[in-house]
Design a protein around this motif. Structure first.
Motif, PDB file in Angstrom:
ATOM      1  N   HIS A 219       0.585  -1.321   0.000  1.00 36.29           N
ATOM      2  CA  HIS A 219       0.092   0.009   0.039  1.00 36.29           C
ATOM      3  C   HIS A 219       0.999   1.203  -0.001  1.00 36.29           C
ATOM      4  O   HIS A 219       2.022   1.255   0.437  1.00 36.29           O
ATOM      5  CB  HIS A 219      -1.138   0.225   1.361  1.00 36.29           C
ATOM      6  N   GLU A 222      -0.143   3.854   4.440  1.00 36.01           N
ATOM      7  CA  GLU A 222      -0.718   3.183   5.754  1.00 36.01           C
ATOM      8  C   GLU A 222      -1.162   4.145   6.698  1.00 36.01           C
ATOM      9  O   GLU A 222      -2.138   3.610   7.539  1.00 36.01           O
ATOM     10  CB  GLU A 222       0.639   2.351   6.232  1.00 36.01           C
ATOM     11  N   SER A 224      -2.908   6.668   6.056  1.00 40.27           N
ATOM     12  CA  SER A 224      -4.458   6.825   5.664  1.00 40.27           C
ATOM     13  C   SER A 224      -5.356   5.730   6.079  1.00 40.27           C
ATOM     14  O   SER A 224      -6.427   5.616   6.348  1.00 40.27           O
ATOM     15  CB  SER A 224      -4.650   7.110   4.103  1.00 40.27           C
ATOM     16  N   LEU A 225      -4.593   4.399   5.782  1.00 38.70           N
ATOM     17  CA  LEU A 225      -5.552   3.099   5.966  1.00 38.70           C
ATOM     18  C   LEU A 225      -5.660   2.817   7.446  1.00 38.70           C
ATOM     19  O   LEU A 225      -6.779   2.257   8.046  1.00 38.70           O
ATOM     20  CB  LEU A 225      -4.697   1.947   5.464  1.00 38.70           C
ATOM     21  N   LEU A 228      -9.186   4.013   8.731  1.00 38.53           N
ATOM     22  CA  LEU A 228     -10.363   2.971   8.367  1.00 38.53           C
ATOM     23  C   LEU A 228     -10.839   2.124   9.580  1.00 38.53           C
ATOM     24  O   LEU A 228     -12.001   1.912   9.649  1.00 38.53           O
ATOM     25  CB  LEU A 228      -9.995   2.242   7.359  1.00 38.53           C
ATOM     26  N   ILE A 364     -10.374   4.727  -0.012  1.00 44.33           N
ATOM     27  CA  ILE A 364      -9.700   3.304   0.371  1.00 44.33           C
ATOM     28  C   ILE A 364      -8.806   3.078  -1.064  1.00 44.33           C
ATOM     29  O   ILE A 364      -7.535   2.805  -0.535  1.00 44.33           O
ATOM     30  CB  ILE A 364     -10.708   2.331   0.323  1.00 44.33           C
ATOM     31  N   ALA A 367      -5.507   5.380  -0.976  1.00 42.75           N
ATOM     32  CA  ALA A 367      -4.276   4.728  -0.155  1.00 42.75           C
ATOM     33  C   ALA A 367      -3.708   3.582  -0.133  1.00 42.75           C
ATOM     34  O   ALA A 367      -2.613   3.421   0.066  1.00 42.75           O
ATOM     35  CB  ALA A 367      -5.249   4.895   1.456  1.00 42.75           C
ATOM     36  N   ARG A 368      -4.513   2.645  -1.019  1.00 41.72           N
ATOM     37  CA  ARG A 368      -3.727   1.458  -1.375  1.00 41.72           C
ATOM     38  C   ARG A 368      -3.057   1.624  -2.493  1.00 41.72           C
ATOM     39  O   ARG A 368      -1.904   1.211  -2.650  1.00 41.72           O
ATOM     40  CB  ARG A 368      -4.747   0.380  -1.437  1.00 41.72           C
TER      41      ARG A 368
END
Length: 450
Positions: A219, A222, A224-225, A228, A364, A367-368
């Motif tokens: 990714h 990380e 940003s993830l 979630l 999503i 970010a990935r």
């Protein structure tokens, strides 16, 4: 005389008081950076000759004033006539400059340069180094020092009850953000919609956190993830902003989010899970009979973490921390989009037919996969190129030049290079780690050190 907020109308009025005519709009840039020991690449402690406290004390010698919780030094402020702004600590010791409200990006870059010069001069004496990255390359939460701030003690206990990655967010991430003004409720609504829709584009452009525990996770952000799975009641891209939205709707959202704390006499009182509505009614169990002040309301608003946050200004929260030039590029990007009326309308038109489902997926996927993420019949790169062109138009229209006659578009050059390459910065780090750096994660520190 203390003014108490006793009804929803007073909360709305508090936010609306942030409205400013365009000639009074300012730019406030905040950026976080990780400090480490260059001898062994370990995070800096709070205490000790090479600790964060020593950095704060050193900055006080150059005009900064200490801010304390009890006898503990936790932050710095500087009088407006000396430049303003503050230096604060994030939970794991990430050092943050919260810049003064400034009129243009030229001033922002001067402020950033002066701050880094001060910090790095001291760091050299103290045996410290500082780097810009969105997620610590190979540290764990257990490795991180705990900054002695009451707010963070409360959040550290509460976060694991509201998601699995809240402590990572607190201790292992760093960001750069910009705070911008609005002129009216209608202007605020437009800016919030553009900000939330395009925040994933900023995430992709500034993505600079591909590693966890020294390994690429595939990714680009990380940081940003992590969001979630961090207290989803107070995070996200706020789909209601794209419906019938205004000050009152944001206040309703904020009132539905449980509290974290109340501050009295410099002490943090644990109010996790309690209701600000009860507080307004004088029924807060930890402060029976008391009602909130504007400061209490402002503190509560700082415990909401959406991708764009409304207070008396709007905070853009989608970017990873990174190299020095990103501290100028991020405010330039958003100022270009949102501080010229014609450009703002074009940006609003660009995102006007995006669906709620598309916005969720974009957040999503950006970010990935960064700029390579798919969107409709193209990619995030296509949107980034369009957004960057609009930002450039907005900055040209502002026509704010430096002493050499160059306008603010110069600060978009790092983003133009990223768009030209088609790769988020994180992809370059991953490639270098596996090739030039032969898997040595410490090379990441060296590459990203200021």
């Amino acid at each position: 005389m203390t003014e108490y907020l006793e009804n929803k109308a007073s909360l709305i009025e508090w936010i609306a008081a942030g409205e400013k005519p365009k000639d009074q709009w300012r730019i406030g840039t905040e950026h976080e950076k990780f400090g480490y020991r260059p001898t062994d690449f370990s995070p800096l402690p709070y205490d000790g000759p090479d600790g964060i406290k020593a950095m704060l004390e050193g900055l006080m010698d150059s005009g900064w004033q200490g801010k304390y919780e009890g006898d503990t030094l936790v932050a710095l402020t500087r009088p407006k006539e000396q430049g303003g702004g503050s230096v604060t600590l994030e939970p794991g010791g990430q050092l943050e400059l919260s810049g003064a409200p400034l009129a243009n990006i030229h001033q922002t870059c001067q402020e950033v340069g002066a701050h880094l010069k001060e910090v790095l001069h001291l760091a050299d004496k103290l045996g410290q180094a500082y780097m810009g990255i969105g997620y610590a390359p190979n540290w764990s939460v257990a490795d991180m020092p705990k900054m002695p701030k009451g707010r963070y003690d409360i959040m550290t206990d509460y976060m694991p009850t509201r998601g699995s990655r809240g402590l990572e967010m607190m201790y292992l991430t760093a960001t750069v953000q910009v705070n911008l003004d609005f002129s009216s409720e209608a202007d605020m609504v437009e800016k919030m919609r553009i900000a939330l829709a395009l925040q994933p584009i900023a995430t992709a452009l500034f993505a600079n956190s591909p590693f966890i525990n020294g390994q690429s996770m595939g990714h680009v952000s990380e940081r940003s993830l992590v969001w979630l799975d961090t207290d989803t009641e107070r995070t996200g891209n706020l789909p209601f902003v794209f419906d019938d939205f205004g000050y009152e709707r944001y206040v309703d959202y904020a009132l539905d989010v449980p509290m974290y704390f109340v501050i009295r006499d410099g002490h943090f009182i644990d109010a996790t899970g309690l209701s600000f509505k009860d507080f307004m009614a004088g029924k807060l169990s930890v402060l029976p009979g008391e009602k909130p002040t504007g400061t209490d309301w402002e503190n509560h608003l700082t415990t909401l973490f959406p991708e764009a946050r409304l207070k008396r200004f709007i905070e853009m929260r989608g970017a990873d921390s990174g190299p020095r030039d990103t501290f100028c590029a991020l405010p330039a990007f958003w100022v270009g989009l949102l501080y010229d009326e014609a450009t703002q309308k074009k940006a609003l038109d660009m995102i006007s037919d995006w669906t709620a489902e598309e916005r969720v997926a974009l957040r999503i996927d950006a970010a990935r996969q960064g700029l390579k993420a798919a969107f409709r019949c193209g990619t995030v790169l296509d949107i980034a190129r369009q957004a960057l062109d609009l930002s450039r138009q907005g900055l040209v229209a502002r026509a704010v030049t430096d002493y050499e006659g160059a306008d603010e578009t110069q600060y978009l050059k790092p983003l133009a290079a990223i768009v030209e390459s088609g790769c988020s910065p994180a992809e370059t780090l991953v490639t270098k780690l596996s090739t030039d750096w032969d898997g040595d994660i410490t090379a990441v520190y060296k590459a990203l050190t200021y």
